[in-house]
Write a protein that holds these residues in place. Structure first.
Motif, PDB file in Angstrom:
ATOM      1  N   PRO A 284     138.184  68.144  25.385  1.00  0.00           N
ATOM      2  CA  PRO A 284     139.015  67.585  26.458  1.00  0.00           C
ATOM      3  C   PRO A 284     138.337  67.669  27.822  1.00  0.00           C
ATOM      4  CG  PRO A 284     139.871  69.713  25.758  1.00  0.00           C
ATOM      5  CD  PRO A 284     138.786  69.357  24.803  1.00  0.00           C
ATOM      6  N   LYS A 285     137.329  68.536  27.937  1.00  0.00           N
ATOM      7  CA  LYS A 285     136.627  68.643  29.230  1.00  0.00           C
ATOM      8  C   LYS A 285     135.671  67.466  29.427  1.00  0.00           C
ATOM      9  CE  LYS A 285     137.510  73.231  30.445  1.00  0.00           C
ATOM     10  NZ  LYS A 285     136.986  74.501  29.950  1.00  0.00           N
ATOM     11  N   GLY A 286     135.276  66.842  28.309  1.00  0.00           N
ATOM     12  CA  GLY A 286     134.351  65.724  28.438  1.00  0.00           C
ATOM     13  C   GLY A 286     135.040  64.384  28.192  1.00  0.00           C
TER      14      GLY A 286
ATOM     15  N   THR B  19     142.993  80.693  25.038  1.00  0.00           N
ATOM     16  CA  THR B  19     141.800  80.173  25.697  1.00  0.00           C
ATOM     17  C   THR B  19     142.171  79.283  26.891  1.00  0.00           C
ATOM     18  OG1 THR B  19     139.675  79.086  25.280  1.00  0.00           O
ATOM     19  CG2 THR B  19     141.548  78.306  23.980  1.00  0.00           C
ATOM     20  N   ASP B  20     141.220  78.484  27.365  1.00  0.00           N
ATOM     21  CA  ASP B  20     141.476  77.721  28.608  1.00  0.00           C
ATOM     22  C   ASP B  20     141.864  76.271  28.359  1.00  0.00           C
ATOM     23  OD1 ASP B  20     138.959  76.843  27.760  1.00  0.00           O
ATOM     24  OD2 ASP B  20     138.213  76.574  29.803  1.00  0.00           O
ATOM     25  N   VAL B  21     142.041  75.898  27.105  1.00  0.00           N
ATOM     26  CA  VAL B  21     142.526  74.544  26.784  1.00  0.00           C
ATOM     27  C   VAL B  21     143.769  74.678  25.895  1.00  0.00           C
ATOM     28  CG1 VAL B  21     140.375  73.213  27.050  1.00  0.00           C
ATOM     29  CG2 VAL B  21     140.803  74.440  24.918  1.00  0.00           C
TER      30      VAL B  21
ATOM     31  N   GLY C 231     140.353  84.874  25.650  1.00  0.00           N
ATOM     32  CA  GLY C 231     139.062  84.202  25.793  1.00  0.00           C
ATOM     33  C   GLY C 231     138.383  84.518  27.115  1.00  0.00           C
ATOM     34  N   GLY C 232     137.074  84.569  27.051  1.00  0.00           N
ATOM     35  CA  GLY C 232     136.284  84.773  28.253  1.00  0.00           C
ATOM     36  C   GLY C 232     136.521  83.669  29.270  1.00  0.00           C
ATOM     37  N   SER C 233     136.844  82.469  28.792  1.00  0.00           N
ATOM     38  CA  SER C 233     137.060  81.349  29.718  1.00  0.00           C
ATOM     39  C   SER C 233     138.356  81.517  30.509  1.00  0.00           C
ATOM     40  CB  SER C 233     137.100  80.031  28.940  1.00  0.00           C
ATOM     41  OG  SER C 233     138.166  80.058  28.042  1.00  0.00           O
ATOM     42  N   VAL C 234     139.216  82.430  30.052  1.00  0.00           N
ATOM     43  CA  VAL C 234     140.486  82.655  30.733  1.00  0.00           C
ATOM     44  C   VAL C 234     140.394  83.850  31.681  1.00  0.00           C
ATOM     45  CG1 VAL C 234     142.873  83.365  30.353  1.00  0.00           C
ATOM     46  CG2 VAL C 234     141.800  81.759  28.777  1.00  0.00           C
TER      47      VAL C 234
ATOM     48  N   ILE D 245     134.283  68.965  17.403  1.00  0.00           N
ATOM     49  CA  ILE D 245     134.498  70.226  18.118  1.00  0.00           C
ATOM     50  C   ILE D 245     133.144  70.745  18.583  1.00  0.00           C
ATOM     51  CG2 ILE D 245     135.478  72.540  18.013  1.00  0.00           C
ATOM     52  CD1 ILE D 245     137.216  71.518  15.678  1.00  0.00           C
ATOM     53  N   GLY D 246     133.050  70.979  19.902  1.00  0.00           N
ATOM     54  CA  GLY D 246     131.758  71.367  20.456  1.00  0.00           C
ATOM     55  C   GLY D 246     131.675  72.841  20.743  1.00  0.00           C
ATOM     56  N   ASN D 247     130.569  73.209  21.356  1.00  0.00           N
ATOM     57  CA  ASN D 247     130.382  74.564  21.853  1.00  0.00           C
ATOM     58  C   ASN D 247     131.071  74.617  23.210  1.00  0.00           C
ATOM     59  OD1 ASN D 247     129.359  77.083  22.609  1.00  0.00           O
ATOM     60  ND2 ASN D 247     127.346  76.663  21.756  1.00  0.00           N
TER      61      ASN D 247
ATOM     62  N   ARG E  35     132.693  77.532  16.477  1.00  0.00           N
ATOM     63  CA  ARG E  35     132.652  78.721  15.646  1.00  0.00           C
ATOM     64  C   ARG E  35     134.045  79.317  15.434  1.00  0.00           C
ATOM     65  NH1 ARG E  35     129.234  84.119  16.443  1.00  0.00           N
ATOM     66  NH2 ARG E  35     129.656  85.000  14.417  1.00  0.00           N
ATOM     67  N   LYS E  36     134.845  79.325  16.531  1.00  0.00           N
ATOM     68  CA  LYS E  36     136.206  79.860  16.422  1.00  0.00           C
ATOM     69  C   LYS E  36     136.934  79.208  15.262  1.00  0.00           C
ATOM     70  CE  LYS E  36     137.185  79.885  21.128  1.00  0.00           C
ATOM     71  NZ  LYS E  36     136.206  80.829  21.580  1.00  0.00           N
ATOM     72  N   VAL E  37     136.927  77.870  15.257  1.00  0.00           N
ATOM     73  CA  VAL E  37     137.700  77.131  14.259  1.00  0.00           C
ATOM     74  C   VAL E  37     137.148  77.395  12.852  1.00  0.00           C
ATOM     75  CG1 VAL E  37     138.422  74.837  13.503  1.00  0.00           C
ATOM     76  CG2 VAL E  37     138.373  75.394  15.925  1.00  0.00           C
TER      77      VAL E  37
ATOM     78  N   LYS F 269     135.287  84.194  35.315  1.00  0.00           N
ATOM     79  CA  LYS F 269     134.905  82.935  35.973  1.00  0.00           C
ATOM     80  C   LYS F 269     133.797  82.281  35.160  1.00  0.00           C
ATOM     81  CE  LYS F 269     136.929  83.977  40.270  1.00  0.00           C
ATOM     82  NZ  LYS F 269     136.891  84.821  41.429  1.00  0.00           N
ATOM     83  N   LYS F 270     134.109  81.964  33.910  1.00  0.00           N
ATOM     84  CA  LYS F 270     133.104  81.422  32.992  1.00  0.00           C
ATOM     85  C   LYS F 270     132.592  80.060  33.461  1.00  0.00           C
ATOM     86  CE  LYS F 270     132.197  80.800  28.048  1.00  0.00           C
ATOM     87  NZ  LYS F 270     132.646  81.039  26.677  1.00  0.00           N
ATOM     88  N   LYS F 271     133.521  79.259  34.018  1.00  0.00           N
ATOM     89  CA  LYS F 271     133.136  77.920  34.483  1.00  0.00           C
ATOM     90  C   LYS F 271     132.036  77.991  35.540  1.00  0.00           C
ATOM     91  CE  LYS F 271     137.043  76.054  35.394  1.00  0.00           C
ATOM     92  NZ  LYS F 271     138.234  75.639  35.906  1.00  0.00           N
TER      93      LYS F 271
END
Ligand code: ATP
Ligand code: IP8
Length: 262
Positions: free
Chosen positions: A187-189, A177-179, A10-13, A209-211, A223-225, A16-18
């Protein structure tokens, strides 16, 4: 052909997507590369890697509106900029894999793939099959493609992975991914979000499940799921930020994140 695993990084991994910065997470990427290398020494499988974009792709794609079709000439420049940025990221991923002793090579989606209304309709795989057969590790990525209806479009790695898994008859899909997997809400929110060990068509409706929380033109986790649920092959979403899990997944361990099966 030996058993094929498709691994999405994943790009989040890997980026530095965050922070919305087109930079790689060098240490994390190198650690993942050495986990892949360790697993490949212990288990004989064919491996295809697909990586996401993070800010390398999502930021220029949004800036030039490439996700909403071709309307003006400025977007042609945006196509070139976005693709070039993805190639830079791809090279950095390949460098990390090669440093860990893996024979990785680029597989460029925009030179062979065609979208129609954002759906991948053409992606020849004969060369890919040959590359895998001789033991190379092809590394593809989310990219900007020709779209027969919209002029241009974005191919998400999350769309390419299930397409290839089906076409190449993969035995397993691992989404790193990052979660830790899919939770009942982001889980981030929500600190009290609960990890869901298995998702199928029966329990999917109850989950929120969000974006992605950062710039993402391709639909993020939702979308992944959705894409993975349509696949007949078992897939698992795992955290690549937790050391050891990528290696475990490649060695065949299951239930270390969220398993998705229709
Ligand atoms: P890229 O698309 O750039 O490759 P990626 O695949 O690593 O990136 P994202 O598409 O950003 O990752 O998706 C991961 C994010 O999805 C997590 O960081 C999390 O905030 C978000 N998310 C939203 N809803 C959920 C949920 N219910 N469970 C888990 N993660 C969720
Ligand atoms: O990060 C997106 O790929 P993804 C590709 O796998 C671009 O969704 C160019 C934004």
């Amino acid at each position: 052909m030996t058993e094929l695993i498709i691994l999405k990084l994943g790009g989040s991994v890997i980026t530095k997507k965050k922070e919305d910065k087109a930079e790689i997470n060098e240490e994390v990427l190198q650690r993942i590369a050495s986990e892949i290398s360790g697993a490949m020494k212990e288990r004989k499988v064919s491996l295809m890697v697909v990586h996401g974009a993070g800010p390398f792709g999502h930021v220029p794609a949004r800036e030039y509106g490439l996700d909403t079709g071709l309307r003006d000439n400025r977007q042609v420049k945006g196509f070139s900029i976005t693709h070039h940025s993805m190639e830079r990221l791809n090279l950095l991923v390949i460098d990390a894999l090669r440093k860990s002793g893996l024979n990785a090579i680029e597989f460029q989606p925009s030179s062979v793939g065609i979208l129609k209304n954002e759906k991948l309709v053409h992606f020849p795989t004969r060369a890919l099959e040959g590359i895998l057969r001789i033991g190379l590790i092809p590394v593809a990525y989310g990219d900007v493609l020709m779209d027969e209806e919209k002029g241009v479009g974005i191919l998400s790695g999350d769309h390419l992975v299930p397409y290839l898994a089906k076409k190449l008859n993969a035995s397993r899909v691992i989404i790193a991914t990052d979660v830790a997997g899919i939770f009942d809400s982001d889980p981030k929110g929500n600190r009290n979000a609960r990890l869901i060990p298995r998702i199928n068509s029966e329990n999917i409706g109850a989950l929120s499940i969000g974006n992605s929380t950062t710039t993402d033109v391709t639909g993020g986790m939702q979308r992944k799921v959705r894409e993975l649920l349509n696949l007949e092959i078992e897939s698992e979403i795992i955290s690549a930020l937790e050391p050891g899990l990528v290696k475990k997944a490649l060695l065949g361990e299951r239930n270390i994140g969220t398993v998705i099966r229709k």
